[in-house]
Design an enzyme around this catalytic site. Structure first.
Site, short mmCIF file in Angstrom:
data_model
loop_
_atom_site.label_atom_id
_atom_site.label_comp_id
_atom_site.label_asym_id
_atom_site.label_seq_id
_atom_site.Cartn_x
_atom_site.Cartn_y
_atom_site.Cartn_z
N GLU A 1 -9.16 2.37 -9.75
CA GLU A 1 -10.54 2.75 -9.44
C GLU A 1 -11.39 3.14 -10.65
O GLU A 1 -11.79 4.30 -10.81
CB GLU A 1 -10.54 3.93 -8.46
CG GLU A 1 -9.81 3.63 -7.19
CD GLU A 1 -9.89 4.75 -6.15
OE1 GLU A 1 -9.89 4.44 -4.97
OE2 GLU A 1 -9.97 5.93 -6.53
N GLU B 1 -5.69 -0.44 -1.18
CA GLU B 1 -5.65 0.87 -0.52
C GLU B 1 -6.54 0.83 0.70
O GLU B 1 -7.70 0.41 0.61
CB GLU B 1 -6.18 1.99 -1.43
CG GLU B 1 -5.26 2.44 -2.51
CD GLU B 1 -5.83 3.64 -3.29
OE1 GLU B 1 -6.48 4.51 -2.69
OE2 GLU B 1 -5.61 3.68 -4.50
C1 BG6 Z 1 -8.06 6.81 -3.70
C2 BG6 Z 1 -7.04 7.11 -4.76
O1 BG6 Z 1 -9.31 7.05 -4.19
O2 BG6 Z 1 -8.02 7.56 -2.56
C3 BG6 Z 1 -5.74 7.69 -4.23
O3 BG6 Z 1 -6.76 5.98 -5.54
C4 BG6 Z 1 -6.03 8.70 -3.16
O4 BG6 Z 1 -5.01 8.22 -5.30
C5 BG6 Z 1 -6.79 8.01 -2.03
O5 BG6 Z 1 -4.93 9.39 -2.68
C6 BG6 Z 1 -7.07 8.91 -0.84
O6 BG6 Z 1 -7.70 10.07 -1.27
P1 BG6 Z 1 -7.16 11.52 -0.88
O7 BG6 Z 1 -8.00 12.46 -1.64
O8 BG6 Z 1 -7.35 11.63 0.59
O9 BG6 Z 1 -5.73 11.54 -1.28
#
Ligand code: BG6
Length: 487
Positions: A190, A386
């Protein structure tokens, strides 16, 4: 059954990061990273999250008084010792691919050593052995918010051009070591998060004292260094591992205009440009004109070396990887214009969307829109690396985790990936966030769970760390088995 046809070679799997899953923060000479400096803070409200930035004052406080705080990412969920058990579970689900990152500080504990730490390298040999055993393809993020803390202290992370050399040295070491075992690579997690979370994204402490009234100056300078570092890593990858596929990754901030008012539409376009500027540079190999205008209007002067434009131009990436969690609204009303810092979650609420427990809007159709937009614009393969639902999971009286809400969330998103494929978008794969549960990046909570496998651990690290398959585990197994036909 549905009538979605996913390509035969579609890469189904899950994603994680070293800093959130591994633990073992001081094992075998590993050094401390920026993520090891995010203490757990009890929160009053679930949306009181994403405050992952650390000021220089806070950093000093954490370093000098470590015993006063609990740093959940140092413990992770012990993937470091339990990787065999975890990978066996991924194999049972039928993962074709597993996205993981390599903890920079396991390989270079301080970041600026001449020689790498052999035991750190050996750990990933064992992880790749295990993946190979089950025929799971690794997708490696070179660094996922894991810069050595020493480099933050030494030169303020990627604000300094020196970071490029230290990063590329690390990348070359892991390319040489794992070149026969890893085909898919993502240089940075990201990249665009530099604008909201410079400390986390690039080890850049962005205190007011560090910049002269213009925060954007430091963020875009650090961005430039990461873009050049990414292109140089791509160059090295091509030399060391012909045939490897190198991506460039953004957090996809798909933005709708808040109204049909032309000014709001224009604002949405501008925010889209800020988001796609990263792939513009890494896929097309040059800064787009709209960014030069933006820099001028915002008094941003980026120092570039004369060789940078050739580096960017000659070493473009093969695919765009992105995380997708939600969509945003853009308005030209000055009180709503997103500032570059602060919460990842937009200030304006879309009344048509439901929210997660952490107030993240849920928008599966937005994923189809985003896949089409990115593909129309760049015409390169896309990889959703993701997507997932952070939720509080409870173990029921029967000892099981009935996470129908997660199944519902993922099903709706996968359906839209299928629709985009029917639209003609080239999608390489889909890796859910996460795999097992692990520590939340933004909140350092354990209770914000994303996995198919429950981990018995609380926000303070108490628990047996026992793994329990959730209902979604069995569901995802069928999804993969049927190549997305049974949702
Ligand atoms: C993404 C990141 O932005 O979001 C991850 O690459 C992260 O590392 C994921 O865990 C979800 O965000 P969070 O804050 O709910 O863990």
């Amino acid at each position: 059954m549905n009538n979605i046809v996913f390509p035969k070679e579609f890469l189904w799997g899950g994603a994680s990061s070293a800093s959130q899953a591994e633990g073992g923060y001081d094992a075998d000479g590993r050094g401390l990273s920026i993520s090891d400096m995010h203490p757990y803070r009890k929160m009053e409200h679930s949306n009181d999250n994403m405050k992952i930035e650390v000021s220089s004052k806070e950093l000093m406080e954490y370093m000098n008084n470590e015993e006063k705080y609990y740093f959940p990412k140092r413990k992770g969920v012990d993937f470091f010792n339990r990787y065999k058990e975890d990978i066996a579970l991924f194999a049972e689900m039928g993962f074709k691919v597993y996205r993981l990152s390599i903890a920079w500080t396991r390989i270079f504990p301080l970041g600026d050593e001449e020689e790498p730490n052999e035991s750190g390298l050996a750990f990933y040999d064992k992880v790749f052995d295990e993946l190979e055993k089950y025929g799971i393809e690794p997708l490696v993020t070179i660094t996922h918010y894991e810069m050595p803390i020493h480099l933050v202290k030494k030169y303020n992370g990627f604000e300094s051009r020196q970071a490029i050399g230290d990063y590329v040295k690390f990348a070359k070491v892991i390319f040489n070591r794992y070149k026969k075992r890893v085909k898919y690579w993502i240089p940075f997690n990201e990249l665009n998060m530099m604008l909201t979370s410079p400390y986390t994204c690039g080890g850049v402490i962005c205190d007011a004292s560090k910049y002269n009234g213009n925060e954007k100056q430091i963020k875009y300078q650090a961005t430039h260094h990461q873009l050049v570092a990414s292109a140089l890593a791509t160059k090295a990858a091509r030399e060391i591992m012909p045939g490897a596929k190198i991506g460039c990754m953004i957090a996809r901030l798909e933005t709708y205009a808040a109204t049909s008012k032309p000014e709001d539409q224009l604002q949405a376009l501008k925010e889209e440009q800020i988001n796609t500027f990263y792939p513009e540079v890494l896929i097309r190999g040059r800064y787009p004109q709209y960014m030069y205008r933006y820099f001028e209007e915002n008094s941003i002067n980026i120092e570039m070396s004369p060789e940078d434009s050739d580096i960017l131009n000659n070493n473009t990436a093969d695919f765009i990887a992105f995380s997708y969690y939600m969509t945003y609204l853009a308005s030209a009303d000055p009180k709503h214009i997103a500032t570059d810092s602060g919460s990842l979650v937009g200030a304006l609420k879309n009344p048509y969307l439901e929210m997660t427990e952490w107030d993240w809007p849920i928008d599966p159709i937005g994923l189809r829109i985003t896949l089409n937009r990115l593909y129309d614009k760049f015409q390169v393969p896309l990889f959703i690396v993701e997507n997932g639902l952070g939720a509080n999971d409870d173990v029921s009286e029967d000892g099981k985790i009935h996470d129908s809400y997660r199944i519902d969330y993922l099903k709706k998103h996968i359906e839209q990936v299928g629709e985009a494929i029917k639209d003609g978008v080239e999608v390489m794969g889909y890796t859910t966030w996460g795999t097992t549960d692990f520590i939340s990046c933004g909140t350092s909570q354990m209770s914000k769970r994303y996995g198919f496998v429950y981990v018995d651990q609380d926000n303070f690290g108490n628990g047996t760390q026992k793994r329990i398959k959730k209902d979604s585990f069995y569901w995802y197994k069928k999804v993969i088995e049927s190549n997305g036909n049974i949702l």
